[in-house]
Scaffold this active site. Structure first.
Site, PDB file in Angstrom:
ATOM      1  N   MET A   1      51.838  29.278  41.907  1.00  0.00           N
ATOM      2  CA  MET A   1      53.171  29.349  42.518  1.00  0.00           C
ATOM      3  C   MET A   1      53.921  28.033  42.367  1.00  0.00           C
ATOM      4  SD  MET A   1      52.007  31.491  45.923  1.00  0.00           S
ATOM      5  CE  MET A   1      50.425  30.636  46.072  1.00  0.00           C
TER       6      MET A   1
ATOM      7  N   LYS B   1      53.858  40.521  49.147  1.00  0.00           N
ATOM      8  CA  LYS B   1      53.849  39.106  49.497  1.00  0.00           C
ATOM      9  C   LYS B   1      54.072  38.341  48.204  1.00  0.00           C
ATOM     10  CE  LYS B   1      53.174  37.675  52.964  1.00  0.00           C
ATOM     11  NZ  LYS B   1      54.120  37.444  54.093  1.00  0.00           N
TER      12      LYS B   1
ATOM     13  N   ASP C   1      49.323  44.506  48.010  1.00  0.00           N
ATOM     14  CA  ASP C   1      50.258  43.451  47.638  1.00  0.00           C
ATOM     15  C   ASP C   1      51.054  43.816  46.388  1.00  0.00           C
ATOM     16  OD1 ASP C   1      49.891  41.673  49.671  1.00  0.00           O
ATOM     17  OD2 ASP C   1      48.571  40.319  48.570  1.00  0.00           O
TER      18      ASP C   1
END
Length: 238
Positions: A169, A53, A31
């Site tokens: 996030m 990602k 990632d």
């Protein structure tokens, strides 16, 4: 296939089991948030494939990643899917494990220190404290689709009962989550923003729920960042 948590970025926070898996891999699917220092444990002959990602950024399609893991495993490779944080905490590890097992591939999961824990520890805040918090909620501000958008007012009401709220996030949804949480929490509720937790690039700010948007703009803080909301932050130095 091993689904390995690389932790929040600091290679010294890798588990011994994670290091052993990385060293044994012949193929690593990595990632974006996995640092180069972590990859130093890979054997020189290993093939490293970057499959980024990142919420809000152009990403490798999840279906493609799952097909790539399956293809390599069925070809006899020792595959490590290397993820930032922990595979089973907003790491899509559950989806990947289910896909692989459905095709008869054995999967092992190696836990990593999740970014929310590392972010809190890095600023000296416990996620739970007998005097301030009865528990902790880990939530994501990046919903899979609009239909799964969280009701931030409900989460704020839960936090008001003595739970620390850790938001992954959440920067791109900061205005929405702030408005929702303010329905249930006072504007003076302590809030921390921690960007690039545990790495040399870490930056953080202590503020209040009411001051979230102003602080993000003033301090020029952005993704990847963790937001922490709750009384466990009281008494920390600014």
């Amino acid at each position: 296939v091993w689904l390995v948590g690389a932790g929040p970025g600091d290679p010294e926070l890798l588990t011994l089991k994670a290091v052993r898996a990385i060293r044994a891999a012949t193929v690593l699917l990595v990632d974006d948030l996995v640092g180069d220092a972590v990859l130093r444990y890979a054997r020189r002959s290993a093939r490293i494939v970057h499959v980024g990602k990142r919420g809000g950024c152009r990403s490798t399609p999840q279906a493609f990643i799952e097909q790539l893991m399956l293809r390599e495993a069925l070809a006899g490779a020792r595959v490590v899917r290397l993820k930032g944080g922990d595979p089973f905490i907003f790491g899509r590890g559950g989806e990947e494990a289910a896909s692989l097992r459905a095709h008869g591939v054995h999967v092992e999961v190696v836990n990593g220190i999740t970014a929310g824990l590392a972010a809190a520890t890095s600023i000296g805040a416990p996620l739970t404290h007998r005097d301030h918090a009865h528990g902790v909620m880990l939530v994501t501000g990046h919903a899979k689709d609009e239909a799964t958008t969280l009701d931030w007012g409900v989460l704020g009401a839960a936090a008001a009962q003595g739970l620390t709220l850790v938001i992954y996030m959440g920067v791109s949804q900061a205005a929405r989550l702030q408005a929702g949480l303010l329905d249930a929490l006072p504007a003076s509720t302590p809030l921390a923003i921690v960007q690039h937790a545990s790495t040399a690039r870490q930056r953080s700010a202590l503020t209040t729920l009411g001051g979230l948007m102003d602080t993000l703009a003033r301090e020029d803080l952005g993704s990847p960042a963790v937001l922490i909301v709750g009384d466990v932050l009281r008494g920390l130095a600014q």
